[in-house]
Scaffold this active site. Structure first.
Site, PDB file in Angstrom:
ATOM      1  N   ARG A  51       0.826  -1.212   0.000  1.00 28.90           N
ATOM      2  CA  ARG A  51       0.000   0.000   0.000  1.00 28.90           C
ATOM      3  C   ARG A  51       0.871   1.277   0.000  1.00 28.90           C
ATOM      4  NH1 ARG A  51      -5.335  -0.473   2.415  1.00 28.90           N
ATOM      5  NH2 ARG A  51      -6.218  -2.426   1.674  1.00 28.90           N
ATOM      6  N   ASP A 155     -16.380  10.420   6.293  1.00 36.68           N
ATOM      7  CA  ASP A 155     -15.332   9.398   6.189  1.00 36.68           C
ATOM      8  C   ASP A 155     -14.032  10.080   6.603  1.00 36.68           C
ATOM      9  OD1 ASP A 155     -15.267   6.493   4.504  1.00 36.68           O
ATOM     10  OD2 ASP A 155     -13.311   7.436   4.820  1.00 36.68           O
TER      11      ASP A 155
HETATM   12  C1  LIG Z   1     -14.781  -0.934   3.871  1.00 37.32           C
HETATM   13  S1  LIG Z   1     -15.309   0.743   3.794  1.00 37.32           S
HETATM   14  C2  LIG Z   1     -17.027   0.572   4.210  1.00 37.32           C
HETATM   15  C3  LIG Z   1     -17.888   1.511   3.424  1.00 37.32           C
HETATM   16  C4  LIG Z   1     -19.391   1.408   3.688  1.00 37.32           C
HETATM   17  N1  LIG Z   1     -19.722   1.733   5.038  1.00 37.32           N
HETATM   18  C5  LIG Z   1     -19.907   0.035   3.365  1.00 37.32           C
HETATM   19  O1  LIG Z   1     -20.287  -0.713   4.276  1.00 37.32           O
HETATM   20  O2  LIG Z   1     -19.933  -0.317   2.169  1.00 37.32           O
HETATM   21  C6  LIG Z   1     -14.604   1.405   5.316  1.00 37.32           C
HETATM   22  C7  LIG Z   1     -14.521   2.926   5.300  1.00 37.32           C
HETATM   23  O3  LIG Z   1     -14.192   3.351   6.634  1.00 37.32           O
HETATM   24  C8  LIG Z   1     -13.330   4.469   6.545  1.00 37.32           C
HETATM   25  N2  LIG Z   1     -12.598   4.625   7.815  1.00 37.32           N
HETATM   26  C9  LIG Z   1     -11.557   3.902   8.294  1.00 37.32           C
HETATM   27  N3  LIG Z   1     -11.146   4.372   9.485  1.00 37.32           N
HETATM   28  C10 LIG Z   1     -11.962   5.415   9.783  1.00 37.32           C
HETATM   29  C11 LIG Z   1     -12.037   6.321  10.891  1.00 37.32           C
HETATM   30  N4  LIG Z   1     -11.203   6.241  11.929  1.00 37.32           N
HETATM   31  N5  LIG Z   1     -12.982   7.284  10.848  1.00 37.32           N
HETATM   32  C12 LIG Z   1     -13.837   7.387   9.793  1.00 37.32           C
HETATM   33  N6  LIG Z   1     -13.813   6.562   8.728  1.00 37.32           N
HETATM   34  C13 LIG Z   1     -12.880   5.594   8.719  1.00 37.32           C
HETATM   35  C14 LIG Z   1     -12.449   4.152   5.351  1.00 37.32           C
HETATM   36  O4  LIG Z   1     -11.851   5.305   4.808  1.00 37.32           O
HETATM   37  C15 LIG Z   1     -13.433   3.467   4.409  1.00 37.32           C
HETATM   38  O5  LIG Z   1     -13.940   4.359   3.454  1.00 37.32           O
END
Ligand SMILES: C[S@@+](CC[C@H](N)C(=O)[O-])C[C@H]1O[C@@H](n2cnc3c(N)ncnc32)[C@H](O)[C@@H]1O
Length: 290
Positions: A51, A155
């Site tokens: 990454r 996000d």
């Molecule tokens: C796998 S995606 C899930 C997207 C959507 N909720 C779904 O279920 O399809 C996880 C998301 O969480 C965000 N994320 C990770 N750590 C985070 C944090 N500490 N605060 C806010 N968002 C976060 C990532 O950037 C990513 O876009």
């Protein structure tokens, strides 16, 4: 920073994946800053190197130690690039369909007693989830004339949020959006080299406020409570202690009788006393004791 053009990327990648000491420092910073927990395993050594190697070459950073120093110095562009390289943004429209089947009933119950619906999608990624929620609300008869809708989508990753607010998707991402929903809520863009693409109508995009938000930036400090929070498929990246803290703060951000949706694979051990399980991966906030 040094010129990185001389780095052969395969050799660079191998050097990074072998740097366990550097890995631990970066993983510590990542966990403290974002909650994302990457324990030191061979799989994660490879994951982090794959990454980061491209990002580091772009930033002209040679070693994990150098990257770590930049993170500690608070360089915002390095911090942003580092965090965004290590978030996983996988998402899709109407993911975990069960939640979209029960959402209309839940909304109907809430709006019986209110003239405003406050919704928060707390890990919105590239927007598939908030637009799925919005289309579900409108299809189930949510009346924008009689009820105000306040819809926040957040996000930690600014780049995916920018894409979400543009609301443009390739046809192959829209397999789960029926053609009738597409023609009602989206417009087809002129074909380009990128292939067939569709965009959510401005009236729809304008109903959602997209903003950066870190789920481990406690306390959350919202002025108003939410009726519904979606926080799905992000808790899996946190360790159990962080999951409990995040769920506790999400519960605090919910109005009494409000609902929290989490991912179906995230229903494990950590229990928050003010949240009562209603359905698979759906919790209701209990009335607070007076
Ligand atoms: C796998 S995606 C899930 C997207 C959507 N909720 C779904 O279920 O399809 C996880 C998301 O969480 C965000 N994320 C990770 N750590 C985070 C944090 N500490 N605060 C806010 N968002 C976060 C990532 O950037 C990513 O876009």
């Amino acid at each position: 920073m040094s010129d990185a053009k001389d780095f052969p990327s395969a050799e660079f990648f191998h050097r990074l994946s072998a740097d366990e000491n550097g890995y631990r420092k970066l993983a510590d910073w990542l966990k403290t800053t974002t909650g994302i927990h990457m324990p030191p395993t061979p799989k994660n050594f490879t994951l982090m190197a794959s990454r980061l190697s491209k990002v580091m070459i772009r930033l002209g950073l040679r070693t994990y130690a150098e990257l770590h120093r930049n993170l500690l110095d608070g360089d915002p562009s390095v911090q942003k690039a580092f965090i965004e390289a290590l978030t996983t943004n996988k998402t899709e429209f109407f993911r975990e369909a069960h939640h979209f089947e029960i959402l209309p009933r839940i909304v109907e119950n809430i709006v019986q007693h209110k003239t405003e619906l406050r919704l928060w999608c707390a890990a919105a990624s590239r927007g598939h989830e908030p637009y799925s929620i919005l289309m579900t609300l409108l299809e189930s008869g949510f009346n924008l004339q009689t009820h105000r809708l306040k819809f926040l989508a957040t996000d930690i990753d600014q780049t995916v949020l920018e894409a979400a607010s543009k609301g443009v998707y390739r046809a192959d991402e829209l397999m789960d959006v029926s053609s009738s929903l597409r023609s009602k809520y989206m417009v087809k863009l002129r074909d380009t080299a990128a292939g067939e693409r569709w965009k959510f109508r401005d009236e729809l995009r304008n109903l959602i406020t997209f903003a950066g938000f870190n789920l481990v930036g406690f306390p959350y400090g919202f002025q108003h409570k939410f009726d519904i929070i979606f926080c799905r498929n992000v808790l899996i990246y946190f360790d159990p202690k962080t999951v409990l803290k995040v769920k506790t703060h999400l519960a605090e951000a919910l109005a009494a009788d409000g609902y929290l949706f989490i991912g179906h694979s995230e229903t494990g051990a950590s229990r928050v006393p003010t949240l009562q399980t209603m359905e698979a991966a759906v919790f209701k906030k209990l009335q607070e004791a007076s």
